[in-house]
Design an enzyme around this catalytic site. Structure first.
Site, PDB file in Angstrom:
ATOM      1  N   ASP A  29      75.017   9.465  13.108  1.00 12.46           N
ATOM      2  CA  ASP A  29      75.313   9.690  11.686  1.00 12.46           C
ATOM      3  C   ASP A  29      76.232   8.565  11.195  1.00 12.46           C
ATOM      4  OD1 ASP A  29      75.318  12.515   9.758  1.00 12.46           O
ATOM      5  OD2 ASP A  29      76.598  10.821   9.207  1.00 12.46           O
ATOM      6  N   ILE A  30      75.929   8.034  10.022  1.00 10.50           N
ATOM      7  CA  ILE A  30      76.697   6.905   9.473  1.00 10.50           C
ATOM      8  C   ILE A  30      78.103   7.351   9.052  1.00 10.50           C
ATOM      9  CG2 ILE A  30      76.079   7.126   7.021  1.00 10.50           C
ATOM     10  CD1 ILE A  30      75.470   4.087   7.079  1.00 10.50           C
ATOM     11  N   GLN A  92      71.779  20.794   2.323  1.00  6.37           N
ATOM     12  CA  GLN A  92      70.964  19.643   2.722  1.00  6.37           C
ATOM     13  C   GLN A  92      70.984  18.588   1.616  1.00  6.37           C
ATOM     14  OE1 GLN A  92      66.627  20.068   2.790  1.00  6.37           O
ATOM     15  NE2 GLN A  92      66.574  19.100   4.794  1.00  6.37           N
ATOM     16  N   GLU A  93      71.359  17.362   2.007  1.00  7.41           N
ATOM     17  CA  GLU A  93      71.403  16.268   1.032  1.00  7.41           C
ATOM     18  C   GLU A  93      70.229  15.324   1.205  1.00  7.41           C
ATOM     19  OE1 GLU A  93      75.256  14.473   1.232  1.00  7.41           O
ATOM     20  OE2 GLU A  93      76.206  16.198   0.242  1.00  7.41           O
ATOM     21  N   HIS A  98      66.540  17.437   9.592  1.00  9.55           N
ATOM     22  CA  HIS A  98      67.370  16.819  10.645  1.00  9.55           C
ATOM     23  C   HIS A  98      68.389  17.819  11.137  1.00  9.55           C
ATOM     24  CE1 HIS A  98      69.198  16.084   6.718  1.00  9.55           C
ATOM     25  NE2 HIS A  98      70.380  16.150   7.323  1.00  9.55           N
TER      26      HIS A  98
HETATM   27  P1  AMP Z   1      72.675  16.780   5.226  1.00 11.32           P
HETATM   28  O1  AMP Z   1      73.791  17.063   4.267  1.00 11.32           O
HETATM   29  O2  AMP Z   1      72.520  17.867   6.266  1.00 11.32           O
HETATM   30  O3  AMP Z   1      71.385  16.428   4.533  1.00 11.32           O
HETATM   31  O4  AMP Z   1      73.143  15.516   6.072  1.00 11.32           O
HETATM   32  C1  AMP Z   1      72.773  14.199   5.785  1.00 11.32           C
HETATM   33  C2  AMP Z   1      73.492  13.348   6.762  1.00 11.32           C
HETATM   34  O5  AMP Z   1      72.872  12.071   6.784  1.00 11.32           O
HETATM   35  C3  AMP Z   1      74.980  13.111   6.431  1.00 11.32           C
HETATM   36  O6  AMP Z   1      75.792  13.553   7.513  1.00 11.32           O
HETATM   37  C4  AMP Z   1      75.056  11.603   6.233  1.00 11.32           C
HETATM   38  O7  AMP Z   1      76.275  11.046   6.692  1.00 11.32           O
HETATM   39  C5  AMP Z   1      73.852  11.110   7.026  1.00 11.32           C
HETATM   40  N1  AMP Z   1      73.318   9.821   6.586  1.00 11.32           N
HETATM   41  C6  AMP Z   1      73.027   9.439   5.323  1.00 11.32           C
HETATM   42  N2  AMP Z   1      72.546   8.172   5.315  1.00 11.32           N
HETATM   43  C7  AMP Z   1      72.531   7.756   6.609  1.00 11.32           C
HETATM   44  C8  AMP Z   1      72.158   6.554   7.266  1.00 11.32           C
HETATM   45  N3  AMP Z   1      71.703   5.479   6.573  1.00 11.32           N
HETATM   46  N4  AMP Z   1      72.287   6.463   8.619  1.00 11.32           N
HETATM   47  C9  AMP Z   1      72.757   7.527   9.308  1.00 11.32           C
HETATM   48  N5  AMP Z   1      73.128   8.702   8.748  1.00 11.32           N
HETATM   49  C10 AMP Z   1      73.028   8.813   7.421  1.00 11.32           C
END
Ligand code: AMP
Length: 138
Positions: A29-30, A92-93, A98
């Site tokens: 995760d970034i 979920q964003e 995932h």
């Molecule tokens: P969610 O809120 O469950 O949809 O989580 C989305 C996750 O994706 C968050 O923890 C972000 O930090 C992660 N995320 C977003 N963009 C990236 C990226 N380019 N590389 C890795 N993780 C990411």
């Protein structure tokens, strides 16, 4: 439009990949909740678990267990939080399914789920290669 995870899987944008199989990819995760925070992502771009194709769904538990085991061996954590936000109302964003896997230590607040920047790029790369190697050895 392709999701950010599909674009990482396609190599269009960078990602810290720890696993690539026919049906699954895992990346760091970034914005990790803790060092080693890993996302397990199907190549199939669906938002919700019920829409995942059967053979992919059937493999999901095995990959979760393998990543859980790898995180325990690499970080020496006491526990692993595994979280799936299956839809926007659950937080979920990114609308591409995932699972989050987060190493946890005794004394951590178990419900803390706020991302941050806990590592330099070098430390993140060391973590990435260690988890990838641990997964390779299983
Ligand atoms: P969610 O809120 O469950 O949809 O989580 C989305 C996750 O994706 C968050 O923890 C972000 O930090 C992660 N995320 C977003 N963009 C990236 C990226 N380019 N590389 C890795 N993780 C990411």
């Amino acid at each position: 439009m392709a999701s950010i995870f599909t674009r990482i899987i396609a190599g269009e944008i960078p990602g810290a990949c720890v696993l690539q199989t026919e049906r699954w990819v895992a990346i760091l995760d970034i914005n990790p909740v803790a060092p080693g925070h890993t996302l397990l992502i199907p190549r199939q771009e669906v938002a919700l678990l019920p829409d995942l194709e059967g053979a992919t769904l059937a493999e999901s538990g095995a990959w979760l267990a393998r990543i859980d085991r790898a995180l325990r061996s690499i970080t020496d954590c006491d526990a692993v939080s595994i979280l799936l936000r299956d839809g926007p109302a659950a937080g979920q964003e990114v609308p591409h399914l995932h699972w989050h896997l987060v190493p946890r230590f005794n004394g951590d607040h178990p419900h803390h789920f706020v991302g941050g920047s806990y590592a330099s790029d070098d430390q993140q790369e060391q973590m990435r290669s260690a988890i990838a190697a641990a997964l390779d050895q299983q």
